[in-house]
Design a protein around this motif. Structure first.
Motif, PDB file in Angstrom:
ATOM      1  N   ALA A 181       0.809  -1.213   0.000  1.00  0.00           N
ATOM      2  CA  ALA A 181       0.000   0.000   0.000  1.00  0.00           C
ATOM      3  C   ALA A 181       0.843   1.265   0.000  1.00  0.00           C
ATOM      4  N   ASP A 182       2.044   1.206   0.576  1.00  0.00           N
ATOM      5  CA  ASP A 182       2.896   2.399   0.641  1.00  0.00           C
ATOM      6  C   ASP A 182       3.842   2.508  -0.551  1.00  0.00           C
ATOM      7  N   GLY A 183       3.625   1.661  -1.577  1.00  0.00           N
ATOM      8  CA  GLY A 183       4.425   1.742  -2.792  1.00  0.00           C
ATOM      9  C   GLY A 183       5.619   0.814  -2.812  1.00  0.00           C
ATOM     10  N   ARG A 184       5.956   0.171  -1.730  1.00  0.00           N
ATOM     11  CA  ARG A 184       7.072  -0.770  -1.748  1.00  0.00           C
ATOM     12  C   ARG A 184       6.692  -2.017  -2.551  1.00  0.00           C
ATOM     13  N   THR A 185       7.689  -2.697  -3.094  1.00  0.00           N
ATOM     14  CA  THR A 185       7.449  -3.874  -3.934  1.00  0.00           C
ATOM     15  C   THR A 185       8.293  -5.047  -3.451  1.00  0.00           C
ATOM     16  N   VAL A 186       7.838  -6.228  -3.816  1.00  0.00           N
ATOM     17  CA  VAL A 186       8.521  -7.460  -3.408  1.00  0.00           C
ATOM     18  C   VAL A 186       8.549  -8.418  -4.596  1.00  0.00           C
ATOM     19  N   ASP A 187       9.747  -8.889  -4.961  1.00  0.00           N
ATOM     20  CA  ASP A 187       9.873  -9.975  -5.929  1.00  0.00           C
ATOM     21  C   ASP A 187       9.772 -11.291  -5.167  1.00  0.00           C
ATOM     22  N   LYS A 198      12.346  -5.936   8.512  1.00  0.00           N
ATOM     23  CA  LYS A 198      12.698  -5.432   9.840  1.00  0.00           C
ATOM     24  C   LYS A 198      14.126  -4.906   9.862  1.00  0.00           C
ATOM     25  N   ALA A 199      15.017  -5.614   9.142  1.00  0.00           N
ATOM     26  CA  ALA A 199      16.424  -5.204   9.116  1.00  0.00           C
ATOM     27  C   ALA A 199      16.653  -3.995   8.227  1.00  0.00           C
ATOM     28  N   GLU A 200      15.849  -3.812   7.180  1.00  0.00           N
ATOM     29  CA  GLU A 200      16.004  -2.711   6.233  1.00  0.00           C
ATOM     30  C   GLU A 200      14.701  -1.910   6.142  1.00  0.00           C
ATOM     31  N   PRO A 201      14.316  -1.209   7.187  1.00  0.00           N
ATOM     32  CA  PRO A 201      13.021  -0.508   7.199  1.00  0.00           C
ATOM     33  C   PRO A 201      12.911   0.595   6.152  1.00  0.00           C
ATOM     34  N   GLY A 202      14.017   1.108   5.667  1.00  0.00           N
ATOM     35  CA  GLY A 202      13.963   2.193   4.682  1.00  0.00           C
ATOM     36  C   GLY A 202      13.978   1.709   3.249  1.00  0.00           C
ATOM     37  N   ALA A 203      14.137   0.400   3.023  1.00  0.00           N
ATOM     38  CA  ALA A 203      14.214  -0.128   1.659  1.00  0.00           C
ATOM     39  C   ALA A 203      12.854  -0.031   0.965  1.00  0.00           C
ATOM     40  N   ARG A 204      12.901   0.137  -0.359  1.00  0.00           N
ATOM     41  CA  ARG A 204      11.666   0.252  -1.132  1.00  0.00           C
ATOM     42  C   ARG A 204      11.380  -0.996  -1.958  1.00  0.00           C
TER      43      ARG A 204
END
Length: 264
Positions: free
Chosen positions: A218-224, A243-249
């Motif tokens: 919902a916040d625009g982040r994506t996951v392969d 959790k380890a990379e909270p700023g990653a997109r």
């Protein structure tokens, strides 16, 4: 008579004492068996009349439980239970089949007799894990890949299944070979493997091929995500990575033993 011998007196006593005890007991037992059989016939006739001819055990009510989206009135209408019929004569399997055909939202239903006057319908509804948009409406898909209902508005918190298959190449060939239904089931498996917080934040599940499935949050982040295989392992890896990379997109868990993240 005074001159009778002891043997003669014994013979006369046996003759005057009647039939042997064993014969008397046999006749008594036969009489009891006959009497019991008569009683059983009357009891059986009474039970048969009570179940099949009496007004004491006819269907007067139909109760419904377990509904969430469906209404009790909808279920009763589709069940079409014959009111006034003898309770014993109601075909519960036919009612179950009738409900399954008329209301695909029903996953299972238990139809039971509740003596002396009631039929109970215990319903379990299907829950959507994905929706597919078609012509401005949304088709709900459950955790088995069954498309069971069309609604005008997508249920809250249920991600949309999006197709992003190219018109040619290996991905299109994969789609033709495996078939759309199998890809839907793969997307369902992915949705079912998502960690709780990620599942709530997932806006769409995008399918390019069987081995190329991704998520849009919902916040625009994506996951392969890759294929639907090793879903539980990928889910745990994604939760730890986020959790380890909270700023990653962007996150890549297509190979869960070698995850990656990028963007900020």
């Amino acid at each position: 008579m005074a001159g009778s011998t002891t043997a003669e007196r014994g013979e006369r006593e046996r003759e005057s004492s009647g039939p042997p005890p064993v014969r008397r007991f046999g006749r008594r037992r036969l009489h009891r068996i006959i009497a019991l059989a008569v009683v059983l016939v009357f009891v059986g006739s009474g039970a048969f009349w009570l179940l099949y001819g009496s007004d004491l055990v006819r269907v007067e009510r139909v109760s419904v439980s377990g509904t969430a989206v469906l209404t009790a009135a909808q279920v009763r209408g589709a069940a079409d239970v014959p009111l006034g019929e003898q309770l014993i004569s109601v075909d519960t399997e036919t009612i179950e089949a009738r409900l399954a055909k008329a209301l695909p939202r029903i996953d299972t239903v238990d139809v039971a007799r509740s003596w002396p006057h009631e039929i109970t319908l215990k319903v379990t509804e299907r829950s959507p894990v994905l929706v597919v948009r078609e012509e401005g409406e949304f088709i709900e898909v459950d955790d088995e890949g069954v498309r069971f209902a069309t609604v005008s508005k997508a249920p809250r918190g249920v991600p949309e299944l999006k197709w992003e298959t190219p018109g040619s190449g290996s991905a299109a060939a994969s789609l033709r070979r495996l078939g759309g239904d199998r890809l839907v089931r793969a997307a369902v498996r992915v949705a079912g493997a998502l960690p709780g917080a990620v599942a709530e934040a997932t806006r769409s599940v995008k399918v390019r091929s069987y081995d190329d499935i991704s998520l849009e949050l919902a916040d625009g982040r994506t996951v392969d995500w890759g294929s639907a295989e090793k879903g539980a392992e990928k889910g745990r890896t994604l939760a730890a990575l986020m959790k380890a990379e909270p700023g990653a997109r962007h996150f890549d868990v297509s190979v869960p033993t070698a995850p990656a993240s990028s963007g900020s």
